[in-house]
Design a protein around this motif. Structure first.
Motif, PDB file in Angstrom:
ATOM      1  N   ARG A 150       0.824  -1.210   0.000  1.00 15.63           N
ATOM      2  CA  ARG A 150       0.000   0.000   0.000  1.00 15.63           C
ATOM      3  C   ARG A 150       0.857   1.259   0.000  1.00 15.63           C
ATOM      4  O   ARG A 150       0.558   2.225  -0.709  1.00 15.63           O
ATOM      5  N   ARG A 151       1.934   1.255   0.787  1.00  9.22           N
ATOM      6  CA  ARG A 151       2.822   2.415   0.844  1.00  9.22           C
ATOM      7  C   ARG A 151       3.456   2.683  -0.511  1.00  9.22           C
ATOM      8  O   ARG A 151       3.488   3.821  -0.986  1.00  9.22           O
ATOM      9  N   LEU A 182       2.347   1.721  -3.478  1.00 11.90           N
ATOM     10  CA  LEU A 182       1.315   2.162  -4.428  1.00 11.90           C
ATOM     11  C   LEU A 182       0.971   3.626  -4.209  1.00 11.90           C
ATOM     12  O   LEU A 182       0.776   4.375  -5.174  1.00 11.90           O
ATOM     13  N   LYS A 183       0.915   4.052  -2.953  1.00  7.09           N
ATOM     14  CA  LYS A 183       0.623   5.456  -2.657  1.00  7.09           C
ATOM     15  C   LYS A 183       1.733   6.341  -3.194  1.00  7.09           C
ATOM     16  O   LYS A 183       1.475   7.389  -3.810  1.00  7.09           O
ATOM     17  N   GLU A 184       3.000   5.940  -2.991  1.00  8.35           N
ATOM     18  CA  GLU A 184       4.123   6.701  -3.500  1.00  8.35           C
ATOM     19  C   GLU A 184       4.100   6.774  -5.028  1.00  8.35           C
ATOM     20  O   GLU A 184       4.383   7.817  -5.616  1.00  8.35           O
ATOM     21  N   LEU A 185       3.740   5.684  -5.678  1.00  4.44           N
ATOM     22  CA  LEU A 185       3.637   5.671  -7.130  1.00  4.44           C
ATOM     23  C   LEU A 185       2.542   6.613  -7.602  1.00  4.44           C
ATOM     24  O   LEU A 185       2.742   7.388  -8.554  1.00  4.44           O
ATOM     25  N   ASP A 186       1.374   6.557  -6.953  1.00  3.48           N
ATOM     26  CA  ASP A 186       0.271   7.456  -7.306  1.00  3.48           C
ATOM     27  C   ASP A 186       0.702   8.913  -7.156  1.00  3.48           C
ATOM     28  O   ASP A 186       0.399   9.751  -8.025  1.00  3.48           O
ATOM     29  N   GLU A 187       1.404   9.224  -6.081  1.00 13.00           N
ATOM     30  CA  GLU A 187       1.859  10.603  -5.856  1.00 13.00           C
ATOM     31  C   GLU A 187       2.886  11.022  -6.908  1.00 13.00           C
ATOM     32  O   GLU A 187       2.854  12.155  -7.386  1.00 13.00           O
ATOM     33  N   LEU A 226       3.126   9.847  -9.976  1.00  8.45           N
ATOM     34  CA  LEU A 226       2.452  10.005 -11.263  1.00  8.45           C
ATOM     35  C   LEU A 226       1.623  11.283 -11.315  1.00  8.45           C
ATOM     36  O   LEU A 226       1.485  11.881 -12.379  1.00  8.45           O
ATOM     37  N   ALA A 227       1.096  11.686 -10.173  1.00 10.38           N
ATOM     38  CA  ALA A 227       0.296  12.896 -10.120  1.00 10.38           C
ATOM     39  C   ALA A 227       1.163  14.160 -10.234  1.00 10.38           C
ATOM     40  O   ALA A 227       0.684  15.196 -10.661  1.00 10.38           O
TER      41      ALA A 227
END
Length: 65
Positions: free
Chosen positions: A53-54, A56-61, A63-64
C-alpha cells in the motif's frame, strides 16, 4: 543432499511446538525445521500488505506530480 549439523538456541515454547508438530506429522524435527525455513524464505521476498500500500501510494503521488 548432505546434511550439516548446526546448533540453535530456542525457547521452551518453540521447542514444545516443534516437538508437537513433528509428532503430529510423524516427521523428524529436523525435517519440520527445514520445511519451515523453506516456507519462510519463500514468503520473505514478498511485500507485506502495508508495504504494498505504501509503495502504491508513492507511485500514485509520483504520477500525479
Amino acid at each position: 543432499m548432505a546434511s550439516i549439523k548446526v546448533t540453535f538456541s530456542l525457547d521452551e515454547e518453540t521447542v514444545s511446538q516443534l516437538k508437537q508438530t513433528a509428532d503430529r506429522l510423524r516427521r523428524a524435527k529436523s525435517q519440520v525445521v527445514r520445511e519451515a525455513i523453506h516456507e519462510y524464505a519463500a514468503r520473505a521476498d514478498r511485500l507485506s500488505e502495508s508495504e504494498r500500500r505504501r509503495l502504491l501510494k508513492e507511485l500514485d503521488e509520483a504520477l500525479a506530480a
